[in-house]
Design a protein around this motif. Structure first.
Motif, PDB file in Angstrom:
ATOM      1  N   PRO A  96       0.820  -1.213   0.000  1.00 28.23           N
ATOM      2  CA  PRO A  96       0.000   0.000   0.000  1.00 28.23           C
ATOM      3  C   PRO A  96       0.858   1.269   0.000  1.00 28.23           C
ATOM      4  O   PRO A  96       2.047   1.227   0.301  1.00 28.23           O
ATOM      5  CB  PRO A  96      -0.808  -0.100   1.296  1.00 28.23           C
ATOM      6  CG  PRO A  96      -0.219  -1.193   2.090  1.00 28.23           C
ATOM      7  CD  PRO A  96       0.703  -1.983   1.207  1.00 28.23           C
ATOM      8  N   ALA A  97       0.221   2.375  -0.303  1.00 27.41           N
ATOM      9  CA  ALA A  97       0.923   3.657  -0.403  1.00 27.41           C
ATOM     10  C   ALA A  97       1.616   4.049   0.896  1.00 27.41           C
ATOM     11  O   ALA A  97       2.653   4.708   0.873  1.00 27.41           O
ATOM     12  CB  ALA A  97      -0.055   4.756  -0.828  1.00 27.41           C
ATOM     13  N   ASP A  98       1.066   3.629   2.031  1.00 29.40           N
ATOM     14  CA  ASP A  98       1.674   4.005   3.310  1.00 29.40           C
ATOM     15  C   ASP A  98       2.824   3.093   3.716  1.00 29.40           C
ATOM     16  O   ASP A  98       3.340   3.188   4.822  1.00 29.40           O
ATOM     17  CB  ASP A  98       0.632   4.109   4.421  1.00 29.40           C
ATOM     18  CG  ASP A  98      -0.193   2.846   4.607  1.00 29.40           C
ATOM     19  OD1 ASP A  98      -0.115   1.934   3.756  1.00 29.40           O
ATOM     20  OD2 ASP A  98      -0.922   2.770   5.610  1.00 29.40           O
ATOM     21  N   GLY A  99       3.265   2.216   2.824  1.00 28.15           N
ATOM     22  CA  GLY A  99       4.452   1.404   3.051  1.00 28.15           C
ATOM     23  C   GLY A  99       4.193   0.073   3.726  1.00 28.15           C
ATOM     24  O   GLY A  99       3.057  -0.288   4.017  1.00 28.15           O
ATOM     25  N   VAL A 100       5.287  -0.637   3.988  1.00 31.99           N
ATOM     26  CA  VAL A 100       5.174  -1.998   4.520  1.00 31.99           C
ATOM     27  C   VAL A 100       5.018  -2.044   6.032  1.00 31.99           C
ATOM     28  O   VAL A 100       4.538  -3.042   6.571  1.00 31.99           O
ATOM     29  CB  VAL A 100       6.377  -2.884   4.101  1.00 31.99           C
ATOM     30  CG1 VAL A 100       6.437  -3.023   2.594  1.00 31.99           C
ATOM     31  CG2 VAL A 100       7.674  -2.379   4.667  1.00 31.99           C
TER      32      VAL A 100
END
Length: 138
Positions: A96-100
């Motif tokens: 996702p855009a907010d990272g892992v």
């Protein structure tokens, strides 16, 4: 549990079932799209995660084996294997855009609910190593 968490758990259930029954993951997914033990249909997001595991299974298992530090995949508890495969699929192929970070935390929380006392730390550490490797190669 958030709706995203429930979708992940439903995907893990399918991955676990295929492993436990020694069946092809795509076949089990097809069955679960038609008939499910849960009261509701398999969410599309859950099916997508299962498809990612099925499509990239060899790579995912290789990454898990490589980064598990002397803990063979076949010796891991089956539920941990399902959690790790699904988490690794999401980290490697659908971040996702907010990272892992949030993804890893979510799978560690799921491990706390579904598996052993030691599982959250194990899941967190292994998915963290896979996430770091992904960032280095990405």
């Amino acid at each position: 549990m958030t709706s995203r968490s429930r979708e992940r758990v439903r995907a893990i259930d399918v991955v676990f079932e295929a492993d436990a029954r020694e069946r092809d993951l795509s076949d089990v997914l097809a069955e679960r799209r038609v008939r499910t033990a849960a009261q509701t249909a398999l969410p599309e997001r859950s099916a997508h995660l299962v498809e990612l595991v099925a499509e990239h299974r060899d790579e995912i298992d290789e990454q898990l084996s490589t980064h598990s530090r002397d803990w063979p995949l076949h010796r891991m508890p089956a539920v941990d294997r399902a959690i790790l495969r699904t988490g690794a699929a999401e980290i490697l192929h659908d971040t996702p855009a907010d990272g892992v970070g949030p993804v890893i935390g979510e799978y560690a929380t799921i491990a706390r609910e579904l598996s052993t006392e030691d599982s959250p730390r194990f899941v967190n550490g292994l998915l963290q190593r896979i996430g770091e490797m992904r960032d280095l190669l990405g």
